[in-house]
Design a protein around this motif. Structure first.
Motif, PDB file in Angstrom:
ATOM      1  N   GLU A 198       0.795  -1.057  -0.101  1.00 43.38           N
ATOM      2  CA  GLU A 198       0.030   0.073   0.023  1.00 43.38           C
ATOM      3  C   GLU A 198       0.768   1.176  -0.048  1.00 43.38           C
ATOM      4  OE1 GLU A 198      -3.397   0.371  -0.219  1.00 43.38           O
ATOM      5  OE2 GLU A 198      -3.265  -1.414  -0.995  1.00 43.38           O
ATOM      6  N   PRO A 199       1.834   1.284   0.966  1.00 41.29           N
ATOM      7  CA  PRO A 199       2.718   2.573   0.759  1.00 41.29           C
ATOM      8  C   PRO A 199       3.328   2.842  -0.516  1.00 41.29           C
ATOM      9  CG  PRO A 199       3.103   1.034   2.766  1.00 41.29           C
ATOM     10  CD  PRO A 199       2.148   0.315   1.973  1.00 41.29           C
ATOM     11  N   PHE A 200       3.617   1.863  -1.045  1.00 45.79           N
ATOM     12  CA  PHE A 200       4.244   2.375  -2.435  1.00 45.79           C
ATOM     13  C   PHE A 200       3.237   2.467  -3.609  1.00 45.79           C
ATOM     14  CE2 PHE A 200       8.124   0.819  -1.030  1.00 45.79           C
ATOM     15  CZ  PHE A 200       9.189   1.694  -1.614  1.00 45.79           C
ATOM     16  N   LYS A 201       1.535   1.943  -3.280  1.00 46.31           N
ATOM     17  CA  LYS A 201       0.755   2.399  -4.243  1.00 46.31           C
ATOM     18  C   LYS A 201       0.435   3.820  -4.106  1.00 46.31           C
ATOM     19  CE  LYS A 201      -1.670  -1.995  -4.605  1.00 46.31           C
ATOM     20  NZ  LYS A 201      -2.486  -2.914  -3.880  1.00 46.31           N
ATOM     21  N   HIS A 202       0.166   4.347  -2.779  1.00 51.34           N
ATOM     22  CA  HIS A 202       0.074   5.626  -2.524  1.00 51.34           C
ATOM     23  C   HIS A 202       1.180   6.649  -3.194  1.00 51.34           C
ATOM     24  CE1 HIS A 202      -2.497   4.121   1.003  1.00 51.34           C
ATOM     25  NE2 HIS A 202      -3.059   4.179  -0.186  1.00 51.34           N
ATOM     26  N   TYR A 203       2.361   6.110  -2.788  1.00 47.35           N
ATOM     27  CA  TYR A 203       3.460   6.968  -3.419  1.00 47.35           C
ATOM     28  C   TYR A 203       3.628   7.128  -4.876  1.00 47.35           C
ATOM     29  CZ  TYR A 203       8.258   7.092  -5.354  1.00 47.35           C
ATOM     30  OH  TYR A 203       9.496   7.428  -6.145  1.00 47.35           O
ATOM     31  N   ARG A 204       3.129   5.864  -5.623  1.00 46.34           N
ATOM     32  CA  ARG A 204       2.932   6.085  -7.161  1.00 46.34           C
ATOM     33  C   ARG A 204       1.965   7.082  -7.518  1.00 46.34           C
ATOM     34  NH1 ARG A 204       0.078   1.780 -10.877  1.00 46.34           N
ATOM     35  NH2 ARG A 204       0.851   2.828 -12.691  1.00 46.34           N
ATOM     36  N   GLU A 205       0.776   6.953  -6.728  1.00 47.52           N
ATOM     37  CA  GLU A 205      -0.315   8.006  -7.211  1.00 47.52           C
ATOM     38  C   GLU A 205       0.380   9.586  -6.730  1.00 47.52           C
ATOM     39  OE1 GLU A 205      -3.654   5.295  -5.238  1.00 47.52           O
ATOM     40  OE2 GLU A 205      -3.700   7.491  -4.435  1.00 47.52           O
ATOM     41  N   ARG A 206       1.065   9.512  -5.682  1.00 50.93           N
ATOM     42  CA  ARG A 206       1.500  11.075  -5.440  1.00 50.93           C
ATOM     43  C   ARG A 206       2.332  11.532  -6.652  1.00 50.93           C
ATOM     44  NH1 ARG A 206       2.593   9.254  -0.232  1.00 50.93           N
ATOM     45  NH2 ARG A 206       4.727   8.932  -0.548  1.00 50.93           N
ATOM     46  N   VAL A 207       3.320  10.409  -6.838  1.00 51.41           N
ATOM     47  CA  VAL A 207       4.259  10.899  -8.084  1.00 51.41           C
ATOM     48  C   VAL A 207       3.203  11.225  -9.367  1.00 51.41           C
ATOM     49  CG1 VAL A 207       6.201  10.310  -9.498  1.00 51.41           C
ATOM     50  CG2 VAL A 207       6.224   9.796  -6.916  1.00 51.41           C
ATOM     51  N   SER A 208       2.422  10.449  -9.904  1.00 51.92           N
ATOM     52  CA  SER A 208       1.855  10.527 -10.951  1.00 51.92           C
ATOM     53  C   SER A 208       0.913  11.650 -11.023  1.00 51.92           C
ATOM     54  CB  SER A 208       1.167   9.210 -11.433  1.00 51.92           C
ATOM     55  OG  SER A 208       0.463   8.539 -10.326  1.00 51.92           O
TER      56      SER A 208
END
Ligand SMILES: N[C@@H](CCC(=O)N[C@@H](CS)C(=O)NCC(=O)O)C(=O)O
Length: 171
Positions: free
Chosen positions: A146-156
């Motif tokens: 999950e933390p990397f899914k949120h990270y990816r959303e943030r960056v994208s």
């Protein structure tokens, strides 16, 4: 990629390859780092200045390219994405999936501690490489915590991400 014109700049027949004036450069970590050193501005540094932050930058760079890409994602790219060239290898693909899950799992604590970006407050070249890996991970249905899914959303959500994705599509 097999055409002569492309092989002249990329004898290994692989993407990406960058031409910038007289420079011809392959290997994504080298390309991202070169672009960061050559073109990022004082307000938007894509590579940190301090020795300690640069140590972290190169640690992430190596982790992403070796542990996430070469030993996991690229194995799937070869044997799931391009079996007509590299053959079918279900065992190697299964091991690559497990390895990716273990490696990205091992990075969660550091992301949560240091975020929102990999180096903390500063967006950098390693975020470009990590996001690119996560984009491909989704394509191959890899386990992403999950933390990397949120990270990816943030960056994208960054406008620069949308600009880069659009620029990457052939006309
Ligand atoms: N170590 C290289 C890997 C490049 C790479 O494997 N690119 C893939 C993109 S899918 C490719 O060109 N694959 C074609 C092939 O393996 O034949 C990098 O980080 O740039």
């Amino acid at each position: 990629m097999q055409e002569d014109a492309f092989q002249r700049v990329s004898p290994q027949g692989k993407i990406p390859v960058l031409e910038d004036g007289a420079l011809v450069l392959s290997e994504s970590p080298a390309i991202v780092t070169y672009l960061a050193e050559r073109y990022s501005s004082a307000e938007n540094r894509l590579i940190p200045d301090s020795v300690l932050d640069r140590a972290r930058y190169f640690e992430w760079l190596s982790f992403i390219s070796m542990e996430l890409d070469a030993t996991s994602i690229y194995v799937l790219r070869r044997h799931v994405g391009l079996p007509q060239i590299y053959g079918d290898a279900p065992n190697a693909s299964a091991v690559a999936r497990d390895y990716f899950a273990r490696m990205i799992g091992s990075a969660v604590t550091r992301l949560s501690k240091e975020g929102p970006y990999l180096l903390g407050q500063q967006f950098s070249g390693v975020d470009i490489l990590m996001t690119s890996c996560l984009d491909i991970a989704e394509r191959y249905d890899l386990t992403v915590p999950e933390p990397f899914k949120h990270y990816r959303e943030r960056v994208s959500q960054r406008p620069a991400y949308a600009t880069a994705i659009a620029a990457n599509k052939p006309q």
